[in-house]
Write an enzyme that holds these catalytic residues in place. Sequence first.
Site, PDB file in Angstrom:
ATOM      1  N   ASP A  77       8.703  33.127 -14.556  1.00  0.00           N
ATOM      2  CA  ASP A  77       9.808  32.176 -14.613  1.00  0.00           C
ATOM      3  C   ASP A  77       9.287  30.933 -13.895  1.00  0.00           C
ATOM      4  OD1 ASP A  77      11.185  34.337 -15.575  1.00  0.00           O
ATOM      5  OD2 ASP A  77      12.774  34.303 -14.065  1.00  0.00           O
ATOM      6  N   HIS A 132       3.303  38.424 -14.928  1.00  0.00           N
ATOM      7  CA  HIS A 132       3.033  39.461 -15.919  1.00  0.00           C
ATOM      8  C   HIS A 132       1.931  39.001 -16.873  1.00  0.00           C
ATOM      9  CE1 HIS A 132       6.838  41.772 -15.039  1.00  0.00           C
ATOM     10  NE2 HIS A 132       7.114  40.602 -14.490  1.00  0.00           N
ATOM     11  N   SER A 234       4.497  29.625  -6.171  1.00  0.00           N
ATOM     12  CA  SER A 234       3.165  29.044  -6.301  1.00  0.00           C
ATOM     13  C   SER A 234       2.918  28.682  -7.757  1.00  0.00           C
ATOM     14  CB  SER A 234       2.081  29.968  -5.766  1.00  0.00           C
ATOM     15  OG  SER A 234       0.888  29.241  -5.570  1.00  0.00           O
TER      16      SER A 234
END
Length: 268
Positions: A77, A132, A234
């Site tokens: 996200d 992911h 980050s």
Amino acid sequence: MKKRVLSNIVSRGFGKFASHRFHPLLQKFINTSYVKLLKLDMEEFRDPKEYESLNALFTRALQKRRDIEEGIIAPTDSLITHAGILEQNRALQIKGMQYSIDELLIECDASRVYNGEYVNCYLSPRDYHRYHMPYTLQIKRVVHVPGKLYPVNLRYLRKKLNLFIENERVILECETKEGKTLFIVLVGALNVGQMTLVFESRIETNRAKEIAIYEYKDLWLQKGELLGYFKMGSTVLLFFEKDFCELVVQSNTTVKFGQQIAKVKYGE
């Protein structure tokens, strides 16, 4: 050198605070205050009061399964701070701020992705902090490059030249079943005390002083599979071999993990 030491020390100190388990009543107050302050959307997660530390809240797992779209998906996200095509070996950290991927992808053959597509994904402190696999890939090697821990927010992206090159990073050199190259780069930042990989426990970010290389013979991770997590917001950088894919996202747009960011020209 002083800046590196200070930012690393500050990040380690914050990491100790965030990982400490306070008295349950105090921990609930810390967690709920953080959620309110940053206006976190907790719809897909457990109640903030249930997390035993601030780090547990940062690295929270999804409680609802996300839909995984076709092609290459967003690994996080995040905000796409820049997406485009490399000019030979030059990428944009943000509009008007170039850097060399040869310097970024140290100990790797960066020429394999010259003139290919790339995507910069910035995770703010309010985002879901797990990353992911964007595609089913064989992980050939991982390069851990110690470095500074400058912030990677938009303000710093605009003013700090070679930010991604100077910061600590973990580089994953990957290959598709068709033999196409893809690099995934995890970039450290201020207060990011740790970047983890689910398959490699030997990497200790914000601790090591020397470059370390890890090689693998038959390590495959499936698209959408958990890769690891940041212990604060980050950046994840993606670099694709030329003609492997076609981007369907633009700079300055937000994406969710599982959302398609590129169409694949070979394979899926």
